[in-house]
Design a protein around this motif. Structure first.
Motif, mmCIF file in Angstrom:
data_model
loop_
_atom_site.group_PDB
_atom_site.id
_atom_site.type_symbol
_atom_site.label_atom_id
_atom_site.label_comp_id
_atom_site.label_asym_id
_atom_site.label_seq_id
_atom_site.Cartn_x
_atom_site.Cartn_y
_atom_site.Cartn_z
ATOM 1 N N THR A 131 0.894 -1.312 0.044
ATOM 2 C CA THR A 131 0.060 -0.039 0.132
ATOM 3 C C THR A 131 0.659 1.125 -0.051
ATOM 4 O O THR A 131 0.696 2.209 -0.941
ATOM 5 N N ASP A 132 1.825 1.302 0.964
ATOM 6 C CA ASP A 132 2.627 2.535 1.003
ATOM 7 C C ASP A 132 3.450 2.575 -0.192
ATOM 8 O O ASP A 132 3.713 3.708 -0.627
ATOM 9 N N ARG A 133 3.765 1.570 -0.692
ATOM 10 C CA ARG A 133 4.656 1.674 -2.126
ATOM 11 C C ARG A 133 3.812 2.417 -3.219
ATOM 12 O O ARG A 133 4.420 3.170 -4.070
ATOM 13 N N MET A 134 2.659 1.987 -3.193
ATOM 14 C CA MET A 134 1.885 2.568 -4.434
ATOM 15 C C MET A 134 0.879 3.838 -4.334
ATOM 16 O O MET A 134 0.486 4.508 -5.197
ATOM 17 N N LEU A 135 0.807 4.268 -3.009
ATOM 18 C CA LEU A 135 -0.087 5.505 -2.912
ATOM 19 C C LEU A 135 0.344 6.563 -3.577
ATOM 20 O O LEU A 135 -0.688 7.420 -3.950
ATOM 21 N N ALA A 193 -4.568 10.041 2.153
ATOM 22 C CA ALA A 193 -4.376 11.277 1.689
ATOM 23 C C ALA A 193 -3.017 12.017 1.875
ATOM 24 O O ALA A 193 -2.622 12.483 0.971
ATOM 25 N N GLU A 194 -2.521 11.867 3.092
ATOM 26 C CA GLU A 194 -1.251 12.397 2.968
ATOM 27 C C GLU A 194 -0.242 11.783 2.542
ATOM 28 O O GLU A 194 1.099 12.663 1.843
ATOM 29 N N LYS A 195 -0.481 10.601 2.034
ATOM 30 C CA LYS A 195 0.406 9.903 1.169
ATOM 31 C C LYS A 195 0.208 10.157 -0.349
ATOM 32 O O LYS A 195 1.092 9.634 -1.446
ATOM 33 N N GLY A 196 -0.644 11.023 -0.604
ATOM 34 C CA GLY A 196 -0.804 11.653 -2.014
ATOM 35 C C GLY A 196 -2.315 11.282 -2.647
ATOM 36 O O GLY A 196 -2.687 11.662 -3.530
ATOM 37 N N VAL A 197 -3.261 10.485 -2.173
ATOM 38 C CA VAL A 197 -4.276 10.251 -2.689
ATOM 39 C C VAL A 197 -5.232 11.174 -2.564
ATOM 40 O O VAL A 197 -5.415 11.992 -1.546
ATOM 41 N N ARG A 198 -5.986 11.429 -3.708
ATOM 42 C CA ARG A 198 -6.946 12.591 -3.908
ATOM 43 C C ARG A 198 -8.112 12.107 -3.112
ATOM 44 O O ARG A 198 -8.917 13.058 -2.630
ATOM 45 N N ILE A 199 -8.755 10.959 -3.237
ATOM 46 C CA ILE A 199 -9.926 10.702 -2.579
ATOM 47 C C ILE A 199 -9.787 9.149 -2.126
ATOM 48 O O ILE A 199 -9.453 8.371 -2.618
ATOM 49 N N SER A 200 -9.990 9.248 -0.712
ATOM 50 C CA SER A 200 -9.664 7.878 -0.006
ATOM 51 C C SER A 200 -10.992 7.933 0.610
ATOM 52 O O SER A 200 -11.671 8.702 1.053
ATOM 53 N N CYS A 201 -11.403 6.370 0.547
ATOM 54 C CA CYS A 201 -12.729 5.978 1.211
ATOM 55 C C CYS A 201 -12.473 4.634 1.879
ATOM 56 O O CYS A 201 -11.780 3.666 1.351
#
Length: 299
Positions: free
Chosen positions: A171-175, A204-212
């Motif tokens: 997860t951390d690698r792809m975010l 979101a802090e890792k760069g995702v625009r919309i997290s759910c």
């Protein structure tokens, strides 16, 4: 140009309705059985198409078999505007045996077969450039990260990932390469050990625009535009929850295509995925756009 290209798994599912799953060395009887197509990417693509989106699918099957024949027949009947069916020699097509309990919960035994054997050189990369959105699900988690990075660097598409069952490391690698990231609450608990709200902020802090985060019968929560948004669950008579999360993803991408705000999107997706739980298997009860909107008005 496709509205969304779905890349990942397709399976043949054998679903058995039971009162409760058996204990070790116990034999039980099923009250009903059905055979259906499942798979993370396949079901999401079906939902997107059912709602009116122009979606394509890249997926894989193994050597010739009854399972492969079943999957191919299902895909042929869908009339997708784009399909790349990759054949992986020396492997078996994915299949699952799913025991559905009286309350709609289920126990799943899945054989992944060829679904996690996909590599970049197998893909029609031209199709990636002809999609407004790309959704990844049911792939080897490290390949999923590599593919997300490739798509972000080489296309203008919005990148979405079904994050269910992905490890913390993957997860951390792809975010940094993902725009829309949606796991379920069980994945959040297992990987981050925090609340769904905290997980949304973390992504979101890792760069995702919309997290759910989907929360089953507790509804869903999302973080977008610097704020948390909630939607309550929609109550329906539940037969089977198989594929509810995959259907949520397909509906979510449809809503993004329509430009809806996040609160309406969550309400719509909760409604759509709830209605799919009224049938046996992920595809059996997918509602139309009109049926979903009507149920939203009633709820």
């Amino acid at each position: 140009m496709l509205d969304c290209l779905f890349i990942g798994s397709i399976t043949k599912d054998t679903l058995l309705q039971v009162e409760a799953p058996p204990a070790s060395d116990q034999r039980i009887a099923a009250s009903a059985v059905t055979h259906a197509c499942g798979g993370i990417a396949s079901v999401a693509a079906s939902a997107f198409q059912k709602l009116g989106g122009r979606g394509g699918l890249i997926t894989a099957v193994g050597d010739a078999s009854e399972v492969t024949d079943f999957i191919e027949a299902n895909l042929a009947a869908r009339n997708l505007p784009y399909l790349q069916l990759i054949r992986v020699p020396g492997t078996e097509s994915p299949f699952s045996v799913i025991q559905v309990e009286a309350d709609g919960k289920r126990c799943i035994t899945c054989y992944g077969g060829c679904s996690r054997r996909l590599t970049m050189d197998m893909l029609d990369v031209k199709a990636l450039s002809n999609a407004k959105m790309i959704h990844l699900g049911g792939l080897d988690e490290y390949f999923c990260g590599d593919l997300a990075a490739y798509c972000k660097r080489n296309t203008d598409a919005l990148i979405s990932v079904d994050a269910g069952n992905l490890s913390r490391e993957a997860t951390d690698r792809m975010l940094p390469y993902v725009d829309v990231f949606i796991p379920d609450d069980k994945t959040v608990t297992g990987t981050l050990g925090c609340s769904p709200e905290e997980a949304c902020r973390y992504y979101a802090e890792k760069g995702v625009r919309i997290s759910c985060v989907t929360m089953g019968d507790k509804g869903s929560v999302a973080y977008a535009d610097g704020a948390l948004h909630y939607a309550a669950p929609v109550r329906v008579p539940v037969t089977d929850t198989t594929g509810a999360g995959d259907n949520f993803h397909g509906a979510f991408l449809y809503c993004l295509m329509q430009g809806w705000d996040i609160e309406r999107t969550l309400r719509f997706c909760n409604t759509f995925s709830a209605l799919t739980c009224m049938g046996l298997g992920g595809l059996a009860a997918e509602p139309t756009l009109e049926e979903t909107l009507q149920k939203m008005e009633e709820s």
